[in-house]
Every structure is written in C-alpha cells, then in structure tokens.
Design an enzyme around this catalytic site. Sequence first.
Site, mmCIF file in Angstrom:
data_model
loop_
_atom_site.group_PDB
_atom_site.id
_atom_site.type_symbol
_atom_site.label_atom_id
_atom_site.label_comp_id
_atom_site.label_asym_id
_atom_site.label_seq_id
_atom_site.Cartn_x
_atom_site.Cartn_y
_atom_site.Cartn_z
ATOM 1 N N GLU A 89 47.374 -23.165 23.376
ATOM 2 C CA GLU A 89 46.872 -22.986 24.731
ATOM 3 C C GLU A 89 45.788 -21.912 24.754
ATOM 4 O O GLU A 89 45.822 -20.962 23.980
ATOM 5 C CB GLU A 89 48.020 -22.607 25.670
ATOM 6 C CG GLU A 89 48.996 -23.776 25.846
ATOM 7 C CD GLU A 89 50.119 -23.499 26.830
ATOM 8 O OE1 GLU A 89 50.427 -24.398 27.618
ATOM 9 O OE2 GLU A 89 50.697 -22.393 26.815
ATOM 10 N N CYS A 102 41.100 -16.217 27.046
ATOM 11 C CA CYS A 102 42.132 -15.716 26.147
ATOM 12 C C CYS A 102 42.403 -16.838 25.154
ATOM 13 O O CYS A 102 42.845 -17.918 25.543
ATOM 14 C CB CYS A 102 43.385 -15.377 26.959
ATOM 15 S SG CYS A 102 44.797 -14.890 25.946
ATOM 16 N N CYS A 109 53.771 -18.526 15.964
ATOM 17 C CA CYS A 109 53.646 -17.126 15.537
ATOM 18 C C CYS A 109 54.909 -16.769 14.782
ATOM 19 O O CYS A 109 55.985 -17.263 15.093
ATOM 20 C CB CYS A 109 53.506 -16.227 16.775
ATOM 21 S SG CYS A 109 53.351 -14.473 16.404
ATOM 22 N N CYS A 113 58.631 -11.424 18.327
ATOM 23 C CA CYS A 113 58.909 -10.491 19.427
ATOM 24 C C CYS A 113 59.878 -11.167 20.396
ATOM 25 O O CYS A 113 59.674 -12.310 20.797
ATOM 26 C CB CYS A 113 57.614 -10.107 20.147
ATOM 27 S SG CYS A 113 56.443 -9.255 19.077
ATOM 28 N N CYS A 116 58.844 -12.737 23.958
ATOM 29 C CA CYS A 116 57.628 -13.553 24.016
ATOM 30 C C CYS A 116 57.922 -15.022 23.736
ATOM 31 O O CYS A 116 58.721 -15.350 22.857
ATOM 32 C CB CYS A 116 56.617 -13.020 23.003
ATOM 33 S SG CYS A 116 55.066 -13.932 22.951
ATOM 34 N N CYS A 330 50.562 -13.258 30.151
ATOM 35 C CA CYS A 330 50.880 -12.710 28.833
ATOM 36 C C CYS A 330 52.270 -13.126 28.394
ATOM 37 O O CYS A 330 53.235 -12.978 29.132
ATOM 38 C CB CYS A 330 50.845 -11.183 28.855
ATOM 39 S SG CYS A 330 49.288 -10.508 29.369
HETATM 40 N N1 SAH Z 1 50.231 -11.053 18.608
HETATM 41 C C1 SAH Z 1 49.263 -10.240 19.301
HETATM 42 C C2 SAH Z 1 48.496 -11.033 20.309
HETATM 43 C C3 SAH Z 1 49.300 -11.485 21.501
HETATM 44 S S1 SAH Z 1 48.754 -10.602 22.863
HETATM 45 C C4 SAH Z 1 49.959 -9.039 19.897
HETATM 46 O O1 SAH Z 1 51.178 -8.967 19.837
HETATM 47 O O2 SAH Z 1 49.298 -8.145 20.387
HETATM 48 C C5 SAH Z 1 49.912 -10.986 24.064
HETATM 49 C C6 SAH Z 1 50.409 -9.732 24.724
HETATM 50 O O3 SAH Z 1 51.416 -10.104 25.685
HETATM 51 C C7 SAH Z 1 51.085 -8.809 23.735
HETATM 52 O O4 SAH Z 1 50.890 -7.475 24.107
HETATM 53 C C8 SAH Z 1 52.534 -9.200 23.919
HETATM 54 O O5 SAH Z 1 53.398 -8.222 23.420
HETATM 55 C C9 SAH Z 1 52.598 -9.378 25.400
HETATM 56 N N2 SAH Z 1 53.742 -10.168 25.844
HETATM 57 C C10 SAH Z 1 54.490 -11.003 25.119
HETATM 58 N N3 SAH Z 1 55.456 -11.557 25.875
HETATM 59 C C11 SAH Z 1 55.305 -11.043 27.104
HETATM 60 C C12 SAH Z 1 55.996 -11.235 28.323
HETATM 61 N N4 SAH Z 1 57.014 -12.068 28.404
HETATM 62 N N5 SAH Z 1 55.562 -10.567 29.418
HETATM 63 C C13 SAH Z 1 54.493 -9.737 29.326
HETATM 64 N N6 SAH Z 1 53.800 -9.525 28.197
HETATM 65 C C14 SAH Z 1 54.216 -10.160 27.098
#
Ligand code: SAH
Length: 338
Positions: A89, A102, A109, A113, A116, A330
Amino acid sequence: MNILDLEYSELEKTIKDAGLPGFRAGQIFGWIAKGVTEPEKMKNVPKALWETTGFEEFRAELPDVARVQKSSDGTVKCLLKMKDGSSVEAVFMKYKYGNSICISSQAGCRMGCRFCASGMNGLERDLSAGEMYGEILAVEKETGEKISHIVVMGTGEPFDNYDNLSKFIRIINHPKGRNLGMRNITVSTCGIIPRIDRFGDDFPQVNLAISLHASSDAERSEIMPVNKAYPLKDLIDACRRYTEKTGRRITFEYTLIRGVNDDSKHLDRLAELLRGMLCHVNLIPLNEVKEKEFKSGTRERAEEFSSSLNKRGIPATVRRELGSDIDAACGQLRANNM
Ligand code: SAH
C-alpha cells in the site's frame, strides 16, 4: 527489464551498449519522471529505438492499482500490485507545503513490532528501487496530482532493504529525472544502528526519523523486538553521532499506547534520554489495529506530552492524523486486506 530499476548511468550504458546515442537516456529518464512510460508517447524518442537489438526488452513498468480508497480528509490509499503478484500500500496526502506520498519499502516486514499491522505476516520480499519509484508514478497517475515530498514510512523496514532504498533515492534525485531534492525525502527506521551510521555518510541531506516508542530497554524490547539486537543506549549514541556528523535534526516518533508508554514516568525518562539532542519528537496517538490488544492514548494525553517536552526544551508536536477512516494511518498499512 524494467527501466525504472535503472540509475541514469546504467540506462545510458545500456543504450550505448545497444549502439544507440547516449543522449536518449536523458530523454527517456525525463519522460518517465513526468509519468510518461509508454514508448509511443515519448515524442522525441524514435520508435525504432525500442526495437534495437539489446534494448528491445527494456520497458518502463508501473505496478497495477488494484484498489483505491479515499478518505474524507483528502488522503488516498492505493493497493499496488507488483508484477509477481506481491502487493503493497501507498498513501497520498495533501499538506500546505505540497503533496506527499508515504511509500512502502518491502512487501511485509520482519521487524515484528507488536502494535503494527504491517509485519503481522512477516516479510514477503524486498521491493526493488524501480518498484518504489513505481509507487510514486502509479499514485500520481491515479490521483492526477503531482507529488513533491516522499516519506518512506509505509510497510517494511527501509534499512532492512538498504541497497535498493539508496538506489531509489539516487534515481529520484537525479537532475535528468525527477530531480527531487534530498530534503524532500524522509526515511524512517525502527533503529538498525549500522545503517543509521551509513545513511548519515551516504545521504546527509535526507531527513531521518527514528521509531522510538519507549524510553527503557525493558519496555522497548517488549514492543519492538529489534531493540534486543540494538539497545536503546547504543541507538541514542548512534543518533548523536548522526546529528554531529550531518548537523541535521533527527525526528523521533513516539506512538502513545495507553498504559504502556504514556504515564509521567515515561515522560520523564523520555525527556532525560533526549536532553540536549538536536531533535524533534513526533507524538502519534496509537492507531488501533483490530487484531492487536493495544489501545490508543487520547489526543489530550499526546498534547500534554508535547507541551511538557517543549517546556523541558525538547521540541515536540502531535502528528496530524490523516486517513484513519480508511486504515491508511501509521501502522495500519498491510500487504493485503481485501
Ligand atoms: N519500519 C520503519 C518504517 C515504518 S514507519 C519504522 O519502523 O520506522 C511507520 C511508523 O508508524 C513507525 O514509527 C511505526 O512504529 C509507527 N506505527 C506502527 N504501528 C502503529 C500504530 N498502530 N499506531 C501508530 N503508529 C504506528
């Protein structure tokens, strides 16, 4: 062969090797940057060129737009299908300063995390440089809008696909092509330390964001497994090296998860951790993911965090939330949620 995967110098060499004049590379690169990928529409490029032995297999190929969702706030999320069927996406957003996209750097991935959605099925594969470029071109074609800013914050860990990421940056920055300024690009990482060092050397002008989300090793490891390999103190040291080397401010993303990282003790520790650093904290109230147990902190709590950090001399803002009604915010992107 997808021309989108070629850097300018590679395209020029391919063209010369086929016995064609090198300046055609600049013309083709320029057309593609404008979103013109069909040979017959590249007006100053003779049709015969595309049939020349050694170049006949080369074409500029975009991913297919498999689905489009539009948010009430103007955000557009596109599901893009690559040639081999992998899909990712990408999200189009309007800001005062211009249009931003974005993009995803991997299908799936492997960072895991826990809050996420992007990593729930693990890593499928890396995206190539041309596939990342293709995300931009396909979304521009779909929306009819021009994109001026790029954030690599979609699905995937860009520093887990470093070589393709850097090739992508060189391609879109090239003056004969998109000529997109390094300062209009932001890359976000969960904290792969050796690549942070390398990125500061390779691309000191590109903006760097770090997904921090916690201020102690125990708590960070709990929600971000990458912290076990690259613990917090080492991460912060790497960030300090980065700001000293580049003179550039680093952005820390801190997603507020209710009862996990949002009380006053977390706030104090966060302020302590970042004290004196050339940085900016971006607070994001968690976007809830239906399969996950984590709950969002309130926007008010995020505002409190923000003003308290600001009072302590650490610049902080609450991220404007776009596209949450279409799961485009995000952490909500995934390979396939048809
Ligand atoms: N892998 C990279 C790029 C992804 S950026 C990274 O981790 O930075 C996406 C951002 O959204 C990251 O900061 C991630 O930690 C955050 N994120 C992931 N799940 C989320 C959620 N459920 N709510 C808000 N932010 C989230």
